[in-house]
Design a protein around this motif. Sequence first.
Motif, PDB file in Angstrom:
ATOM      1  N   THR A  62       0.822  -1.210   0.000  1.00 19.00           N
ATOM      2  CA  THR A  62       0.000   0.000   0.000  1.00 19.00           C
ATOM      3  C   THR A  62       0.862   1.269   0.000  1.00 19.00           C
ATOM      4  O   THR A  62       0.499   2.263  -0.625  1.00 19.00           O
ATOM      5  N   THR A  63       2.000   1.219   0.704  1.00 20.80           N
ATOM      6  CA  THR A  63       2.895   2.373   0.683  1.00 20.80           C
ATOM      7  C   THR A  63       3.438   2.617  -0.720  1.00 20.80           C
ATOM      8  O   THR A  63       3.469   3.758  -1.206  1.00 20.80           O
ATOM      9  N   GLY A  64       3.860   1.543  -1.373  1.00 19.59           N
ATOM     10  CA  GLY A  64       4.345   1.686  -2.748  1.00 19.59           C
ATOM     11  C   GLY A  64       3.275   2.180  -3.694  1.00 19.59           C
ATOM     12  O   GLY A  64       3.550   3.011  -4.583  1.00 19.59           O
ATOM     13  N   ALA A  65       2.034   1.710  -3.510  1.00 22.65           N
ATOM     14  CA  ALA A  65       0.944   2.151  -4.379  1.00 22.65           C
ATOM     15  C   ALA A  65       0.649   3.638  -4.189  1.00 22.65           C
ATOM     16  O   ALA A  65       0.469   4.381  -5.162  1.00 22.65           O
ATOM     17  N   ALA A  66       0.598   4.085  -2.929  1.00 24.07           N
ATOM     18  CA  ALA A  66       0.312   5.499  -2.666  1.00 24.07           C
ATOM     19  C   ALA A  66       1.420   6.404  -3.191  1.00 24.07           C
ATOM     20  O   ALA A  66       1.148   7.443  -3.815  1.00 24.07           O
ATOM     21  N   VAL A  67       2.675   6.016  -2.980  1.00 24.20           N
ATOM     22  CA  VAL A  67       3.792   6.838  -3.442  1.00 24.20           C
ATOM     23  C   VAL A  67       3.847   6.863  -4.970  1.00 24.20           C
ATOM     24  O   VAL A  67       4.111   7.912  -5.588  1.00 24.20           O
ATOM     25  N   THR A  68       3.570   5.724  -5.601  1.00 22.24           N
ATOM     26  CA  THR A  68       3.620   5.667  -7.065  1.00 22.24           C
ATOM     27  C   THR A  68       2.573   6.563  -7.706  1.00 22.24           C
ATOM     28  O   THR A  68       2.856   7.307  -8.655  1.00 22.24           O
ATOM     29  N   VAL A  69       1.359   6.505  -7.185  1.00 24.17           N
ATOM     30  CA  VAL A  69       0.292   7.346  -7.740  1.00 24.17           C
ATOM     31  C   VAL A  69       0.563   8.817  -7.446  1.00 24.17           C
ATOM     32  O   VAL A  69       0.325   9.692  -8.292  1.00 24.17           O
ATOM     33  N   LEU A  83       2.115  25.883 -24.144  1.00 22.38           N
ATOM     34  CA  LEU A  83       0.965  25.021 -24.382  1.00 22.38           C
ATOM     35  C   LEU A  83       1.425  23.575 -24.247  1.00 22.38           C
ATOM     36  O   LEU A  83       2.039  23.011 -25.148  1.00 22.38           O
ATOM     37  N   GLN A  84       1.170  22.982 -23.089  1.00 18.40           N
ATOM     38  CA  GLN A  84       1.578  21.614 -22.811  1.00 18.40           C
ATOM     39  C   GLN A  84       0.408  20.848 -22.191  1.00 18.40           C
ATOM     40  O   GLN A  84      -0.430  21.425 -21.499  1.00 18.40           O
ATOM     41  N   PHE A  85       0.388  19.581 -22.481  1.00 17.71           N
ATOM     42  CA  PHE A  85      -0.603  18.683 -21.895  1.00 17.71           C
ATOM     43  C   PHE A  85       0.098  17.830 -20.850  1.00 17.71           C
ATOM     44  O   PHE A  85       1.091  17.161 -21.140  1.00 17.71           O
ATOM     45  N   GLN A  86      -0.429  17.860 -19.646  1.00 15.04           N
ATOM     46  CA  GLN A  86       0.181  17.150 -18.525  1.00 15.04           C
ATOM     47  C   GLN A  86      -0.870  16.317 -17.820  1.00 15.04           C
ATOM     48  O   GLN A  86      -2.009  16.759 -17.632  1.00 15.04           O
ATOM     49  N   ALA A  87      -0.488  15.121 -17.439  1.00 12.73           N
ATOM     50  CA  ALA A  87      -1.380  14.212 -16.707  1.00 12.73           C
ATOM     51  C   ALA A  87      -0.841  14.017 -15.298  1.00 12.73           C
ATOM     52  O   ALA A  87       0.338  13.686 -15.118  1.00 12.73           O
ATOM     53  N   GLN A  88      -1.684  14.238 -14.303  1.00 16.91           N
ATOM     54  CA  GLN A  88      -1.341  14.028 -12.905  1.00 16.91           C
ATOM     55  C   GLN A  88      -2.467  13.274 -12.228  1.00 16.91           C
ATOM     56  O   GLN A  88      -3.597  13.200 -12.738  1.00 16.91           O
ATOM     57  N   TYR A  89      -2.159  12.724 -11.040  1.00 19.32           N
ATOM     58  CA  TYR A  89      -3.172  11.929 -10.342  1.00 19.32           C
ATOM     59  C   TYR A  89      -4.350  12.775  -9.901  1.00 19.32           C
ATOM     60  O   TYR A  89      -5.498  12.309  -9.870  1.00 19.32           O
ATOM     61  N   ASN A  90      -4.107  14.061  -9.557  1.00 23.42           N
ATOM     62  CA  ASN A  90      -5.205  14.897  -9.064  1.00 23.42           C
ATOM     63  C   ASN A  90      -6.122  15.390 -10.177  1.00 23.42           C
ATOM     64  O   ASN A  90      -7.095  16.086  -9.904  1.00 23.42           O
ATOM     65  N   ASP A  91      -5.816  15.028 -11.436  1.00 28.52           N
ATOM     66  CA  ASP A  91      -6.744  15.346 -12.522  1.00 28.52           C
ATOM     67  C   ASP A  91      -7.925  14.380 -12.562  1.00 28.52           C
ATOM     68  O   ASP A  91      -8.940  14.682 -13.185  1.00 28.52           O
ATOM     69  N   ILE A  92      -7.784  13.223 -11.922  1.00 26.12           N
ATOM     70  CA  ILE A  92      -8.834  12.192 -11.917  1.00 26.12           C
ATOM     71  C   ILE A  92      -9.244  11.954 -10.467  1.00 26.12           C
ATOM     72  O   ILE A  92      -8.415  11.527  -9.652  1.00 26.12           O
ATOM     73  N   THR A  94     -10.887   9.656  -9.043  1.00 22.90           N
ATOM     74  CA  THR A  94     -10.719   8.273  -8.585  1.00 22.90           C
ATOM     75  C   THR A  94      -9.302   8.011  -8.105  1.00 22.90           C
ATOM     76  O   THR A  94      -9.088   7.293  -7.118  1.00 22.90           O
ATOM     77  N   LEU A  95      -8.327   8.605  -8.772  1.00 23.47           N
ATOM     78  CA  LEU A  95      -6.947   8.425  -8.344  1.00 23.47           C
ATOM     79  C   LEU A  95      -6.671   9.143  -7.026  1.00 23.47           C
ATOM     80  O   LEU A  95      -5.855   8.673  -6.218  1.00 23.47           O
ATOM     81  N   VAL A  96      -7.353  10.262  -6.802  1.00 20.78           N
ATOM     82  CA  VAL A  96      -7.218  10.946  -5.516  1.00 20.78           C
ATOM     83  C   VAL A  96      -7.761  10.061  -4.396  1.00 20.78           C
ATOM     84  O   VAL A  96      -7.131   9.898  -3.334  1.00 20.78           O
ATOM     85  N   PHE A  97      -8.936   9.479  -4.636  1.00 19.02           N
ATOM     86  CA  PHE A  97      -9.508   8.540  -3.654  1.00 19.02           C
ATOM     87  C   PHE A  97      -8.592   7.346  -3.442  1.00 19.02           C
ATOM     88  O   PHE A  97      -8.401   6.876  -2.304  1.00 19.02           O
ATOM     89  N   PHE A  98      -7.991   6.860  -4.516  1.00 22.08           N
ATOM     90  CA  PHE A  98      -7.096   5.721  -4.434  1.00 22.08           C
ATOM     91  C   PHE A  98      -5.889   6.032  -3.544  1.00 22.08           C
ATOM     92  O   PHE A  98      -5.524   5.234  -2.668  1.00 22.08           O
ATOM     93  N   MET A  99      -5.276   7.178  -3.751  1.00 19.23           N
ATOM     94  CA  MET A  99      -4.095   7.517  -2.972  1.00 19.23           C
ATOM     95  C   MET A  99      -4.442   7.730  -1.501  1.00 19.23           C
ATOM     96  O   MET A  99      -3.723   7.281  -0.602  1.00 19.23           O
ATOM     97  N   ILE A 100      -5.567   8.396  -1.226  1.00 22.54           N
ATOM     98  CA  ILE A 100      -5.976   8.617   0.162  1.00 22.54           C
ATOM     99  C   ILE A 100      -6.297   7.293   0.849  1.00 22.54           C
ATOM    100  O   ILE A 100      -5.913   7.062   2.008  1.00 22.54           O
ATOM    101  N   ALA A 101      -6.983   6.399   0.129  1.00 21.99           N
ATOM    102  CA  ALA A 101      -7.325   5.096   0.708  1.00 21.99           C
ATOM    103  C   ALA A 101      -6.064   4.298   1.025  1.00 21.99           C
ATOM    104  O   ALA A 101      -5.956   3.686   2.102  1.00 21.99           O
ATOM    105  N   CYS A 102      -5.106   4.294   0.113  1.00 25.62           N
ATOM    106  CA  CYS A 102      -3.856   3.557   0.364  1.00 25.62           C
ATOM    107  C   CYS A 102      -3.089   4.164   1.540  1.00 25.62           C
ATOM    108  O   CYS A 102      -2.483   3.435   2.336  1.00 25.62           O
TER     109      CYS A 102
END
Length: 208
Positions: A62-69, A83-92, A94-102
């Motif tokens: 779970t520690t590895g999962a939270a740190v990775t996300v 003008l750049q396109f960037q993807a982060q966990y806080n854009d989704i 579900t990923l925010v919930f995932f990191m908090i849960a882990c």
Amino acid sequence: MEADKTVETSINIPADTKSKSKGKAPLSISSKTVVEPPPKRGVKKGLAIGDFVLRLCAMGATTGAAVTVGNAQQTLPFFTQFLQFQAQYNDIPTLVFFMIACAIVTGYLVISLPFSVICIIRPLATPPRLLLVIFDAMVAGLTIAAGSATASIIYLAHNGNPNTNWLPFCQQFGDFCQSVSGAVVGCLIAGALLLFILILSAFALKRS
């Protein structure tokens, strides 16, 4: 004053000469108590040690999962700096919930380690093991829920949905999706370990 006089009387009961002559032994009443064998302390201690080791493995997953996300991000290189396109966990969300849960599961596993040590030192103690079973069930449900929800999002990101014209997100952000996919696998492994911990705890409580 006269001194008190104490009179001692004794009654002599003659022995039964008839029973002696006939060779009959006197009757004796004996009571036997059945002593139950002690519980298998070694088995319970072995289960407690296995519980401790599995908690450490689940905590690492779970520690590895939270740190990775939390560190998963990718910027497409073929755009200008304005003008750049960037993807982060806080854009989704579900990923925010995932990191908090882990993170919550990791914190719980850290707190549960002293109770697991108590079960090793006192393998016959029932209250700490029962307390761990209750919270382990709650945390296992949270872990599996977070992993399952994120797995569905990652599936859509990899494959898209032609019926709703959702394009595969991971064709552009491959590194980001790969990192999140690995985190989901780690989270589901942690959920499986927690379920196995519940089975061990239930087996230990059954033998008490």
